[in-house]
Design an enzyme around this catalytic site. Sequence first.
Site, PDB file in Angstrom:
ATOM      1  CG  ASP A  70       1.539 -30.633 -13.851  1.00 57.86           C
ATOM      2  OD1 ASP A  70       0.888 -31.658 -14.123  1.00 57.86           O
ATOM      3  OD2 ASP A  70       1.504 -30.063 -12.746  1.00 57.86           O
ATOM      4  CG  ASP A  88      -4.665 -31.657 -11.722  1.00 58.26           C
ATOM      5  OD1 ASP A  88      -4.771 -32.676 -12.409  1.00 58.26           O
ATOM      6  OD2 ASP A  88      -5.598 -30.849 -11.552  1.00 58.26           O
TER       7      ASP A  88
HETATM    8  C1  XBP Z   1      -2.174 -34.734 -11.128  1.00 60.49           C
HETATM    9  C2  XBP Z   1      -2.692 -36.095 -10.931  1.00 60.49           C
HETATM   10  C3  XBP Z   1      -4.138 -36.366 -11.226  1.00 60.49           C
HETATM   11  C4  XBP Z   1      -5.045 -35.531 -10.315  1.00 60.49           C
HETATM   12  C5  XBP Z   1      -6.438 -36.102 -10.265  1.00 60.49           C
HETATM   13  O1  XBP Z   1      -2.041 -34.604 -12.530  1.00 60.49           O
HETATM   14  O2  XBP Z   1      -1.927 -36.975 -10.589  1.00 60.49           O
HETATM   15  O3  XBP Z   1      -4.348 -37.736 -10.960  1.00 60.49           O
HETATM   16  O4  XBP Z   1      -4.515 -35.611  -8.989  1.00 60.49           O
HETATM   17  O5  XBP Z   1      -6.973 -36.151 -11.580  1.00 60.49           O
HETATM   18  P1  XBP Z   1      -0.922 -33.562 -13.134  1.00 60.49           P
HETATM   19  P2  XBP Z   1      -7.592 -37.533 -12.132  1.00 60.49           P
HETATM   20  O6  XBP Z   1      -0.207 -32.928 -11.947  1.00 60.49           O
HETATM   21  O7  XBP Z   1      -0.021 -34.431 -13.983  1.00 60.49           O
HETATM   22  O8  XBP Z   1      -1.731 -32.563 -13.922  1.00 60.49           O
HETATM   23  O9  XBP Z   1      -8.544 -38.039 -11.062  1.00 60.49           O
HETATM   24  O10 XBP Z   1      -8.282 -37.165 -13.415  1.00 60.49           O
HETATM   25  O11 XBP Z   1      -6.412 -38.448 -12.328  1.00 60.49           O
HETATM   26 MG    MG Z   2       0.921 -31.575 -11.110  1.00 57.78          MG
END
Ligand code: XBP
Ligand code: MG
Length: 247
Positions: A10, A12
Site C-alpha cells: 500500500d 499512503d
Molecule cells: C489512501 C487513500 C487515499 C489518500 C488520498 O490510499 O485512501 O485516498 O488518503 O489520496 P492508500 P487521493 O492507503 O490505499 O494508499 O486524494 O489521491 O485519493
Molecule cells: Mg494506506
Amino acid sequence: MSRLQALIFDVDGTLADTEELHRQAFNEAFAQEGLDWCWSPALYTELLSISGGKERIRAFWLKMQPGLRALDALALESSIARLHELKTAAYERRIQQGALQLRPGVQALIEAAPAAGLRLAIATTTSPVNIAALLRQTLGPDWHLRFAVIEDASSAPLKKPHPQVYRQTLARLGLPASACLAFEDSVNGLRAARGAGLATLITPTAFTARHDFSGALRVLASLEGLTPALLRDWHHASLTCCTTTAP
Ligand code: XBP
Ligand code: MG
C-alpha cells in the site's frame, strides 16, 4: 506449499506517513475555492474510513448539505473533481518541498528484495500523481523500475476495502495470493488485501492506530529490521497458521 515470491505495498500510511500532508492539501484546496471547510485531524481520522480523496469530499459534502443530492449531479461531480485537482497539486507541492521520508525500514526492504528473489508491487487507492511525487522524491527518478506492477486509483476504481486493486495486482503479477505478502496501514486496506486472500502485515499510523486489525498476520510498529529471510519465515508460518500481534 507456495514460496514467497512478491511483496505488495500500500502507499499512503505504509510506504510513508502521508495522511497529514493529504489533510493539509485538502484544506488548502477548500480555501482556494472559498469554502470555509477545514478538516481537523480528528475529523480527518473519521473521514479516512472512506478510501479515495474524491469519495471523501463527496461523502463530507453530502453530509453537510444532503439536499445537494437532488441538484445537478454533473455540477456536483465537476466541483468535486476541481477540488480534488487543487488538492492533488497542493499535495505534490508539499512532497516536492521534501516534507516526507519513507517510513522506517521501507527503503532497506525495497533495496534488499530483488537479490532475495522477491518482486515488488504497489496496490493503492491514491492517485498516480501522488505515487510518482512521493517515490520520485524518496527513491529517485527511476523509482518505477523497482516495481513489477503498480495498481492505483486510475486502474482500480473500486476503492478499498473492495479487493479489486489487490486482485488486479495478483493477476498482473501472475501469482496466487499464497505466494505473496501485503503491507498495509488501515482496516480498509487490511480488508481489501484479505479479500484477495493475502496474508497481510500491518504498520499502523496515528490516524489508524485504533483500527481493528483482526486477521492481520502481524501488527508492527514499523518495517524497521525486517529482512527478506524473516518475511519468508513469517510467510511460511502464515500458510500453516493464523494471526499473531508483535509483542
Ligand atoms: C489512501 C487513500 C487515499 C489518500 C488520498 O490510499 O485512501 O485516498 O488518503 O489520496 P492508500 P487521493 O492507503 O490505499 O494508499 O486524494 O489521491 O485519493
Ligand atoms: Mg494506506
